[in-house]
Design a protein around this motif. Structure first.
Motif, PDB file in Angstrom:
ATOM      1  N   ILE A   1       0.833  -1.207   0.000  1.00 28.89           N
ATOM      2  CA  ILE A   1       0.000   0.000   0.000  1.00 28.89           C
ATOM      3  C   ILE A   1       0.867   1.256   0.000  1.00 28.89           C
ATOM      4  CG2 ILE A   1      -1.639   1.346   1.367  1.00 28.89           C
ATOM      5  CD1 ILE A   1      -2.906  -1.270   2.267  1.00 28.89           C
ATOM      6  N   ALA A   2       1.920   1.276   0.826  1.00 33.65           N
ATOM      7  CA  ALA A   2       2.783   2.456   0.905  1.00 33.65           C
ATOM      8  C   ALA A   2       3.456   2.739  -0.428  1.00 33.65           C
ATOM      9  CB  ALA A   2       3.838   2.252   2.002  1.00 33.65           C
ATOM     10  N   VAL A   3       4.016   1.701  -1.054  1.00 33.71           N
ATOM     11  CA  VAL A   3       4.689   1.881  -2.340  1.00 33.71           C
ATOM     12  C   VAL A   3       3.679   2.269  -3.412  1.00 33.71           C
ATOM     13  CG1 VAL A   3       5.976   0.723  -4.171  1.00 33.71           C
ATOM     14  CG2 VAL A   3       6.596   0.340  -1.775  1.00 33.71           C
TER      15      VAL A   3
ATOM     16  N   SER B   1       0.630   8.656  -6.521  1.00 33.18           N
ATOM     17  CA  SER B   1       0.745  10.108  -6.307  1.00 33.18           C
ATOM     18  C   SER B   1       1.740  10.728  -7.277  1.00 33.18           C
ATOM     19  CB  SER B   1       1.179  10.383  -4.863  1.00 33.18           C
ATOM     20  OG  SER B   1       0.202   9.922  -3.950  1.00 33.18           O
ATOM     21  N   VAL B   2       2.859  10.015  -7.512  1.00 34.29           N
ATOM     22  CA  VAL B   2       3.847  10.504  -8.473  1.00 34.29           C
ATOM     23  C   VAL B   2       3.234  10.589  -9.869  1.00 34.29           C
ATOM     24  CG1 VAL B   2       6.015   9.928  -9.642  1.00 34.29           C
ATOM     25  CG2 VAL B   2       5.844   9.732  -7.156  1.00 34.29           C
TER      26      VAL B   2
ATOM     27  N   MET C   1       9.464   3.468   8.968  1.00 33.29           N
ATOM     28  CA  MET C   1       9.843   4.094   7.701  1.00 33.29           C
ATOM     29  C   MET C   1       8.785   3.839   6.624  1.00 33.29           C
ATOM     30  SD  MET C   1      12.570   5.903   7.966  1.00 33.29           S
ATOM     31  CE  MET C   1      13.159   6.076   6.272  1.00 33.29           C
ATOM     32  N   THR C   2       8.170   2.667   6.651  1.00 26.78           N
ATOM     33  CA  THR C   2       7.106   2.370   5.690  1.00 26.78           C
ATOM     34  C   THR C   2       5.890   3.247   5.956  1.00 26.78           C
ATOM     35  OG1 THR C   2       7.874   0.081   5.539  1.00 26.78           O
ATOM     36  CG2 THR C   2       5.678   0.539   4.702  1.00 26.78           C
TER      37      THR C   2
ATOM     38  N   LEU D   1       4.258   6.028   3.505  1.00 32.06           N
ATOM     39  CA  LEU D   1       2.829   6.071   3.202  1.00 32.06           C
ATOM     40  C   LEU D   1       2.255   7.460   3.479  1.00 32.06           C
ATOM     41  CD1 LEU D   1       0.101   4.779   2.511  1.00 32.06           C
ATOM     42  CD2 LEU D   1      -0.020   3.954   4.882  1.00 32.06           C
ATOM     43  N   LEU D   2       2.643   8.044   4.598  1.00 32.01           N
ATOM     44  CA  LEU D   2       2.151   9.384   4.945  1.00 32.01           C
ATOM     45  C   LEU D   2       2.607  10.412   3.919  1.00 32.01           C
ATOM     46  CD1 LEU D   2       0.741  11.256   6.975  1.00 32.01           C
ATOM     47  CD2 LEU D   2       2.917  11.439   8.197  1.00 32.01           C
ATOM     48  N   ILE D   3       3.880  10.327   3.515  1.00 31.21           N
ATOM     49  CA  ILE D   3       4.396  11.259   2.500  1.00 31.21           C
ATOM     50  C   ILE D   3       3.632  11.096   1.190  1.00 31.21           C
ATOM     51  CG2 ILE D   3       6.398  11.806   1.058  1.00 31.21           C
ATOM     52  CD1 ILE D   3       8.153  11.123   3.474  1.00 31.21           C
ATOM     53  N   GLY D   4       3.409   9.848   0.784  1.00 30.05           N
ATOM     54  CA  GLY D   4       2.673   9.604  -0.457  1.00 30.05           C
ATOM     55  C   GLY D   4       1.260  10.149  -0.407  1.00 30.05           C
ATOM     56  N   LEU D   5       0.564   9.944   0.729  1.00 22.81           N
ATOM     57  CA  LEU D   5      -0.808  10.444   0.869  1.00 22.81           C
ATOM     58  C   LEU D   5      -0.840  11.977   0.840  1.00 22.81           C
ATOM     59  CD1 LEU D   5      -2.105   8.047   3.677  1.00 22.81           C
ATOM     60  CD2 LEU D   5      -2.895   8.105   1.301  1.00 22.81           C
ATOM     61  N   CYS D   6       0.042  12.594   1.593  1.00 22.48           N
ATOM     62  CA  CYS D   6       0.053  14.065   1.659  1.00 22.48           C
ATOM     63  C   CYS D   6       0.436  14.681   0.310  1.00 22.48           C
ATOM     64  CB  CYS D   6       1.018  14.532   2.748  1.00 22.48           C
ATOM     65  SG  CYS D   6       0.489  14.117   4.428  1.00 22.48           S
TER      66      CYS D   6
END
Length: 430
Positions: A312-314, A320-321, A394-395, A399-404
């Motif tokens: 999910i995180a990846v 998002s990218v 770190m995962t 995930l938080l960085i990707g969502l934001c």
């Protein structure tokens, strides 16, 4: 069928992009594997000296201390991080995967060395003193081989030095007076005195069968990263096609649905939702296949949960990218998750045997973080101190960085009126 001449950029741009990407690939992949010995830095090995000393030649002596000092001198400090510690701390470091091996000098080393010297002139059965090299096979076979090369080379020099000192001690004891020659010692005894130390190699908690010599964790990590990365690509393409933003083409069949009036943010939320459904299914498939292949998994529920989180995180970050950069996001994701990820993962070649730039990449590259978590689950009893805690946090951070990032960039595009619709498509004539 005739038409306008093909513009130069139609063929020059792909050549430039592919050429640059392959140059980066070759630099990253060949650069980290061609010369690990040259790249060696901060390679963690422990030294345990338990020797209590004894009396040799009428003098109190502690050969263990001498050997410890010699090892510190013979093992290059710029390549190896030699930690002097005790048995309990050494075992904890091995259990947590923090060191790749250990050199252990027993508490009766000097005493046995003295007995060996006496036995060279007095008949009787005697064993050579032992120094143990304890490897950590759960770190990986390549790290084990490097550990053995470093320690065996250093101990070979130590063995030679100790042998020379022991020979001199025995020679001095045999001399009737300082001015007379010592009686001859047998050839077998001379050989024993020349190499008095028996170096024994023992693995610490050997891996069971079915782990690929310590590579199963790395390849399982690769599966998880590919599931998130390629899964995101597939979801992105199929959802955009169904919403009418991109055409669908299978062989000669071509269809382009009308564009759906939906915001970029809602589109991204839809893709994230699909990914959240797919992730546990794929994680279960990986677990089922691994079990079918008799891969030892002691903590299957933990592996399932962590793999699901990592996918999910990846996948969220990759989606998002793509939402931010469009088609160019494919290259960004490829470089972020695969091109830079594999060399800095530490799954095949340890980080300490790669260029220091790889070590810097490993501090944030997703593949290394996921590898630490999966390796801890498969090989180190899922202890947090062995990498699971670090990998999990770190995962979650990824995930938080990707969502934001995804939510912020798509909301920004929507506020600016940069909607994905046919009437906004630009046709540039050059």
């Amino acid at each position: 069928m005739t038409g306008k001449p093909v513009r130069a950029q139609v063929w020059t741009r792909p050549i430039v992009v592919v050429g640059l990407l392959m140059a980066l690939l070759s630099l990253m992949y060949l650069g980290y594997v061609v010369n690990p010995e040259k790249n060696l830095h901060d390679f963690p090995i422990a030294l345990v000296n338990q020797d209590v000393g004894d009396t040799l030649g009428g003098q109190p002596t502690n050969v263990g201390d001498q050997i410890a000092t010699a090892l510190a001198q013979n093992i290059p400090a710029d390549k190896v991080d030699l930690t002097v510690t005790g048995i309990p701390e050494m075992q904890k470091l091995l259990l947590d995967g923090k060191i790749y091996g250990a050199i252990i000098i027993p508490n009766d080393f000097t005493k046995r060395l003295g007995i060996l010297g006496t036995a060279s002139v007095v008949s009787g059965k005697v064993e050579r003193p032992v120094i143990t090299i304890q490897t950590n096979p759960r770190i990986g076979s390549y790290a084990t081989s490097i550990t053995l090369r470093i320690t065996e080379q250093a101990l070979a020099k130590v063995n030679e030095t100790v042998g020379r000192q022991l020979t001199d001690t025995v020679d001095a004891q045999l001399r009737p007076t300082p001015d007379t020659a010592a009686p001859p010692v047998s050839g077998a005894a001379q050989l024993t005195l020349a190499e008095p130390v028996d170096v024994v190699i023992t693995p610490f908690r050997p891996l069971p069968d079915g782990t690929g010599g310590g590579l199963s964790a790395f390849f399982y990590t690769l599966l998880v990263l590919l599931a998130g990365f390629t899964g995101a690509m597939i979801i992105h393409t199929m959802v955009d096609a169904a919403l009418g933003f991109t055409p669908t083409e299978y062989g000669p069949w071509y269809v382009h649905y009308p564009s759906t009036p939906i915001s970029r943010l809602r589109t991204l939320l839809l893709k994230w939702g699909i990914l959240a459904i797919v992730a546990p299914l794929v994680s279960a498939v990986f677990l089922a296949v691994a079990t079918l292949l008799d891969m030892p998994i002691d903590r299957a529920p933990m592996l399932f949960l962590y793999s699901t989180l990592a996918i999910i995180a990846v996948g969220v970050t990759a989606l998002s990218v793509l939402a931010a950069f469009g088609s160019a996001g494919l290259l960004v994701n490829l470089i972020l998750f695969i091109v830079l990820g594999l060399p800095s993962a530490g799954g095949s070649v340890p980080i300490e045997a790669t260029p220091k730039a790889m070590g810097w990449l490993s501090t944030f590259e997703p593949m290394h973080q996921v590898f630490l978590g999966i390796r801890a689950i498969l090989y180190f009893d899922a202890r947090g101190s062995s990498g699971l805690a670090h990998g999990t946090w770190m995962t979650l951070l990824g995930l938080l960085i990707g969502l934001c990032f995804g939510a912020a960039i798509t909301a920004f595009y929507d506020r600016k009126g940069l909607h994905r619709s046919a009437d906004r498509a630009r046709v540039t004539e050059e």
